[in-house]
Design a protein around this motif. Structure first.
Motif: not given
Length: 565
Positions: A86-110
């Motif tokens: 979550w921290e190591k992947f760096g700035g390429q990881l697009l981090k987003i939050k839903d309406r409940k303020e839970q955190e997600f990312c838009y997958g750069p890999t799986h």
């Protein structure tokens, strides 16, 4: 398909920010349209090509025994925290939050998602080996998206992940996937090389990249002229020189060299070749500074250097302040002779056989001449830390190395147990004991292949598609159909017969003048162009031209089908 019923929007001019051929031609041909930085809409024409690539990839993955699935593109933070990325992947990881303020990312890999799937679905060694794959959109928040779909933020990728009870099973599937990739790029009509590669941020053990050869490629690859050896320049080994180090023949002397700081300055000042100069680079280590020494005509390989035990997993130059504090002189005058004992001296293999060399004097505006290892300068350890150059001996002992540019379109990894251990993905073995699964990872940049093919196959008139990737194999062009019902009827008959034989054909019935019509067909790269005209009908011939041919020729209808068969 009639072009009058299709959306084809070619243009003559392209935006100034289109830097490379594929970006320019994809915009001119109307294959893509920019929505925002690094985000592109694929037009109906572009999508036809993309789906052709996707079909070949899917066929060969199925043939190799992989099983298709589809995973979410939005992934929860908790999974990425389990692997520490979550921290190591760096700035390429697009981090987003839903309406409940839970955190997600838009997958750069799986890797995280598929390993979570496996740990919940796979329970016994009897279910292994298994290879899951998907073809899906990824997102990486590139600092500087450029080159169109070559380095976009959103892209289409095929990623596969295999699971195994032991490394031997992983090695077998790795070879199966290597061969599947070879078939994919061969079928797509691309000139490519499979090269040994560094595993990078994905991690793991063995790794190969599949590089499409093109002058515009971002990657440098080294290959032998005497064998099948090929490697990314970051991975290619630089062998130690065969000759032993000569004995010292000169005395060490410190020479005043004001304003002589670079290797070029030194060679000019002393009238010597760069391979007689030793350059010393100070980098940040785990416990202070580390000196990396190599010949003046060689460059540091940062990937190799980052793997040194003294470094913290990356190669970062020391600042001028750090160098002044440690050595007492400015950069440009650093050398191994007289360096503080606290600084390890890692010497490249080629530099280690130098004698009577010139190096920095460890005092401002000075250099040493006649410097020699052991007598004047200590060696902590000899390592391969440089980039290979053309003419180096091949690491496999056969031939010499040549360098080329390549575009990475595929990558296969033996991941080992990096992700399965982090996520506790285990199965029961034949003794009923828990075993962590071994994993492989296999990626192909589906959308990137489209751009790479154009970089490799184009001319001043436009794209030259390989037949397997072309939106249509044949373009039927009609000259002056409105004034000649016979021409219209002949074109319809030819189009119907081509279509009936399963040959993908587009009929340009837009009524354009021949010059404009032919320019469009050449720009979008259709492999075969057939012109139906009154003159040809009178002679019983068709005007035929292959996209990569210099001239047209008159052929019969039977000859056309022979060519296409």
């Amino acid at each position: 398909m009639r072009l009058s019923q299709f959306h084809l929007a070619t243009v003559k001019e392209v935006p100034a920010d289109a830097e490379i051929v594929s970006h320019k031609l994809m915009l001119r041909a109307g294959m893509i349209r920019k929505l925002a930085s690094g985000l592109y809409t694929w037009s109906p024409l572009g999508l036809r090509v993309l789906r052709k690539v996707e079909a070949v990839v899917r066929e060969e993955m199925n043939r190799a025994g992989a099983v298709e699935m589809l995973m979410p593109s939005v992934q929860p933070r908790e999974l990425w925290e389990e692997t520490g990325r979550w921290e190591k992947f760096g700035g390429q990881l697009l981090k987003i939050k839903d309406r409940k303020e839970q955190e997600f990312c838009y997958g750069p890999t799986h890797e995280e998602v598929v390993t979570d799937f496996a740990r919940n679905e796979l329970k016994s060694y009897k279910q292994l080996p298994v290879n899951f794959y998907q073809i899906q959109t990824k997102f990486r928040d590139e600092i500087r998206p450029r080159f169109g779909v070559m380095r976009a933020r959103e892209f289409l990728m095929k990623d596969a992940y295999s699971f195994h009870i032991n490394p031997e099973s992983l090695a077998q599937t790795y070879e199966v996937m290597y061969q599947a990739y070879t078939r994919i790029f061969t079928r797509l009509g691309l000139k490519f090389r499979a090269v040994q590669a560094d595993t990078g941020a994905i991690g793991g053990n063995a790794s190969h990249e599949f590089q499409v050869l093109a002058d515009s490629g971002e990657d440098a690859i080294a290959f032998s002229d005497g064998s099948e050896y090929a490697a990314n320049i970051e991975k290619a080994e630089a062998l130690a020189p065969a000759a032993a180090r000569p004995s010292a023949a000169a005395n060490l002397q410190r020479v005043d060299t004001p304003r002589v700081r670079t290797v070029e300055d030194v060679t000019r000042h002393f009238g010597i070749a760069a391979d007689r100069v030793l350059k010393t680079v100070l980098v940040r280590g785990k416990e202070g500074l580390v000196a990396l020494c190599l010949r003046g005509d060689h460059e540091i390989n940062e990937v190799k250097a980052s793997k040194l035990a003294e470094l913290p997993g990356e190669s970062v130059l020391a600042s001028e302040e750090e160098i002044l504090a440690a050595v007492g002189t400015r950069p440009g005058f650093i050398g191994p002779a007289g360096l503080p004992d606290s600084i390890p001296v890692i010497v490249d293999r080629s530099a280690a056989v130098l004698a009577d060399f010139v190096c920095g004097g460890n005092a401002n505006d000075t250099h040493y001449t006649g410097a020699n290892w052991e007598r004047d300068a200590r060696i902590t350890r000899i390592e391969d830390i440089r980039q290979v150059v053309a003419g180096d001996p091949s690491p496999d002992g056969h031939g010499t190395l040549h360098l080329a540019r390549g575009i990475e379109v595929g990558h296969v990894f033996q991941l080992g147990t990096k992700y399965s251990e982090a996520l506790d993905a285990t199965v029961l073995d034949d003794q009923g004991k828990k075993q962590v699964m071994w994993m492989g990872c296999y990626g192909i940049g589906v959308s990137r292949i489209v751009a790479a093919a154009i970089e490799q196959r184009h001319d001043e008139n436009g794209i030259i598609w390989p037949e397997a990737m072309s939106p249509w194999r044949v373009a039927v062009c009609v000259i002056n159909p409105k004034n000649s019902p016979e021409v219209e009827t002949a074109a319809q008959s030819l189009y119907d017969e081509l279509t009936a034989k399963g040959i993908e054909t587009v009929w340009d019935d837009r009524g354009l003048r021949p010059g404009a019509m032919f320019a469009d067909v050449e720009l979008i790269g259709i492999p075969h162009r057939v012109v139906v005209s009154e003159r040809g009908l009178a002679a019983g011939t068709l005007e035929y031209r292959a996209r990569d041919a210099a001239e047209s020729s008159a052929i019969t209808r039977d000859q056309l089908f022979e060519i296409l068969s």
